[in-house]
Design an enzyme around this catalytic site. Sequence first.
Site, short mmCIF file in Angstrom:
data_model
loop_
_atom_site.label_atom_id
_atom_site.label_comp_id
_atom_site.label_asym_id
_atom_site.label_seq_id
_atom_site.Cartn_x
_atom_site.Cartn_y
_atom_site.Cartn_z
N HIS A 306 0.85 -1.19 0.00
CA HIS A 306 0.00 0.00 0.00
C HIS A 306 0.88 1.23 0.00
O HIS A 306 1.94 1.23 0.62
CB HIS A 306 -0.91 0.00 1.25
CG HIS A 306 -2.05 0.94 1.11
ND1 HIS A 306 -1.96 2.27 1.44
CD2 HIS A 306 -3.30 0.73 0.63
CE1 HIS A 306 -3.12 2.84 1.18
NE2 HIS A 306 -3.94 1.94 0.68
N ASP A 364 -7.93 -5.41 0.29
CA ASP A 364 -8.46 -6.22 -0.80
C ASP A 364 -8.08 -7.68 -0.71
O ASP A 364 -8.59 -8.51 -1.46
CB ASP A 364 -7.96 -5.67 -2.15
CG ASP A 364 -8.62 -4.35 -2.45
OD1 ASP A 364 -9.79 -4.20 -2.06
OD2 ASP A 364 -7.97 -3.48 -3.04
N1 CMC Z 1 4.10 -7.52 -4.97
C1 CMC Z 1 5.45 -7.52 -5.17
N2 CMC Z 1 6.23 -6.45 -5.05
C2 CMC Z 1 5.62 -5.29 -4.72
C3 CMC Z 1 4.24 -5.20 -4.49
C4 CMC Z 1 3.47 -6.37 -4.62
N3 CMC Z 1 2.16 -6.35 -4.42
N4 CMC Z 1 3.91 -3.93 -4.17
C5 CMC Z 1 5.05 -3.23 -4.18
N5 CMC Z 1 6.09 -4.04 -4.53
C6 CMC Z 1 7.50 -3.66 -4.61
C7 CMC Z 1 7.76 -2.89 -5.92
O1 CMC Z 1 8.15 -3.75 -6.96
C8 CMC Z 1 8.83 -1.93 -5.50
O2 CMC Z 1 10.04 -2.63 -5.51
P1 CMC Z 1 11.42 -1.83 -5.88
O3 CMC Z 1 11.60 -0.81 -4.82
O4 CMC Z 1 12.45 -2.92 -5.89
O5 CMC Z 1 11.18 -1.23 -7.26
C9 CMC Z 1 8.51 -1.61 -4.03
O6 CMC Z 1 7.75 -2.75 -3.56
C10 CMC Z 1 7.69 -0.35 -3.85
O7 CMC Z 1 6.56 -0.42 -4.71
P2 CMC Z 1 5.90 0.85 -5.38
O8 CMC Z 1 5.12 0.42 -6.59
O9 CMC Z 1 6.92 1.92 -5.57
O10 CMC Z 1 4.93 1.30 -4.21
P3 CMC Z 1 3.67 2.23 -4.38
O11 CMC Z 1 3.47 2.85 -3.06
O12 CMC Z 1 3.83 3.13 -5.56
O13 CMC Z 1 2.51 1.20 -4.74
C11 CMC Z 1 0.65 -0.24 -4.64
C12 CMC Z 1 1.49 0.81 -3.90
C13 CMC Z 1 -0.62 -0.53 -3.82
C14 CMC Z 1 0.19 0.31 -6.02
C15 CMC Z 1 1.50 -1.53 -4.84
O14 CMC Z 1 1.90 -2.04 -3.60
C16 CMC Z 1 0.76 -2.60 -5.65
O15 CMC Z 1 0.80 -2.57 -6.89
N6 CMC Z 1 0.07 -3.57 -4.94
C17 CMC Z 1 -0.72 -4.57 -5.61
C18 CMC Z 1 -2.07 -3.96 -6.01
C19 CMC Z 1 -2.98 -3.79 -4.80
O16 CMC Z 1 -3.16 -4.70 -4.00
N7 CMC Z 1 -3.63 -2.60 -4.73
C20 CMC Z 1 -4.64 -2.33 -3.69
C21 CMC Z 1 -4.26 -1.21 -2.79
S1 CMC Z 1 -5.37 -1.15 -1.37
C22 CMC Z 1 -6.88 -0.68 -2.06
C23 CMC Z 1 -6.88 0.74 -2.52
O17 CMC Z 1 -6.57 1.62 -1.70
O18 CMC Z 1 -7.25 0.97 -3.67
#
Ligand code: CMC
Length: 429
Positions: A306, A364
């Site tokens: 998240h 989720d």
């Molecule tokens: N599985 C594997 N690796 C992950 C995941 C994951 N679900 N989420 C983040 N990472 C890794 C990502 O690859 C990155 O690695 P690195 O630093 O080596 O590049 C690091 O963790 C940071 O990720 P980010 O994408 O920069 O983090 P963010 O804050 O931009 O993204 C997120 C947050 C929710 C979009 C992301 O964690 C994600 O895509 N999760 C899966 C989708 C999900 O479950 N979304 C629902 C969110 S809760 C409901 C809502 O509020 O809508």
Amino acid sequence: MTDRIAKLEIDGESYEFPVLSGSVGPDVIDIRTLYAKTGHFTFDPGYTSTGSTESAITYIDGNQGTLLYRGYPIEQLAEKSSFLEVSYLLLNGELPSKAEFAEFEEKITRHTMLHEQMVKFFEGFRRDAHPMAIICGAVGAMSAFYHDSTDITDPKQRVIASHRLIAKMPTIAAWAYKYSVGQPFIYPRNDLGFAANFLRMCFAVPAEEYVVSPTMARAMDRIFTLHADHEQNASTSTVRLAGSSHANPFACIASGVASLWGPAHGGANEACLNMLREIGSVDRIPEFIARAKDKNDPFRLMGFGHRVYKNFDPRAKVMQQTAHEVLSELGVENNPTLQVAQELERIALEDDYFIEKKLYPNVDFYSGIILDAIGFPTSMFTAIFAMARTVGWISQWKEMIDDPKQKIGRPRQLYTGATTRDYTDISDR
Ligand code: CMC
């Protein structure tokens, strides 16, 4: 305001900016005069360091795993309150008295029907349309059906629009579902509670009465409560940005629905259940964990991670407990998807990659299991999220319109395209 100031030096020139404090949470540097003073913009794609607004609705502390609606912890609201009471709280700032609640409940209950002509609107969609596509269209179309609540300068109309949106979203979502399964639309019933009415509109058929299980209605109500608001996330910011141009509230909420649909946001619950099913059995979990960790594989563990919660998502805990309640009432506690989810959570939480990156199950992760057990297809998951979040969107929209300092949202950019060049005629290219 604090008496602290932030100093910024550009090319040897020093500039000062006030530091502002909220009631809780990190202070912010007020850079509203930055461009006027320095001729520079800030650069913050994804808004990871940018406070876009002042707000008194929802507070999140991602490190502590805290979520407060108007100061009340989400765990207390999920256990003791109801979605309609939470809706009143989010919209109005305080918990209602008994009389206030009765009046609010009556208003929402009596606004659940849709203009009959909207039936034709639904029937214009293909049967295989995604419910979110129908909801986007139907909510936007409300501005064509309810002209008497589109004048945003009239506070009374603003209130009526909020009530209409909260009340009619379940009917819209249920009808989007009914249409996709080729069943007749079921009209709302005023003697049922908010969640029970929604379940009945989804699962009743004219040939047979549908008896709503109190456990299912309670679980549904909790899902609504947990999804009701979440501060300045992508869809809420979209609603605010759309509303900042003084677009009507139905158009603004339609823009929120569109933003929520993406798999990185509200679409994650659907993607998560699909993923759990694809994994299928506990022995395949290591393969998927390895893929999630592989930099060359775009796969991510859906329902994990998240932007704000870096310790745990407090909504996920309540959701996990609700999943057990629902599955045990249905007698399907050894549901294979739940087993995969529990084992995946256990393994991921012990894995260095997930620990280091602070990736925990989010709201989720378990919501899809509950919705699946209740009988919803995955395509309805985000639609249900949208229904619940409508309350947050409209509360945030109302707060913005009530704010005398409100301005049209207009971000700037770091331009990296071509500089001025002369047009060449197509015959010379
Ligand atoms: N599985 C594997 N690796 C992950 C995941 C994951 N679900 N989420 C983040 N990472 C890794 C990502 O690859 C990155 O690695 P690195 O630093 O080596 O590049 C690091 O963790 C940071 O990720 P980010 O994408 O920069 O983090 P963010 O804050 O931009 O993204 C997120 C947050 C929710 C979009 C992301 O964690 C994600 O895509 N999760 C899966 C989708 C999900 O479950 N979304 C629902 C969110 S809760 C409901 C809502 O509020 O809508």
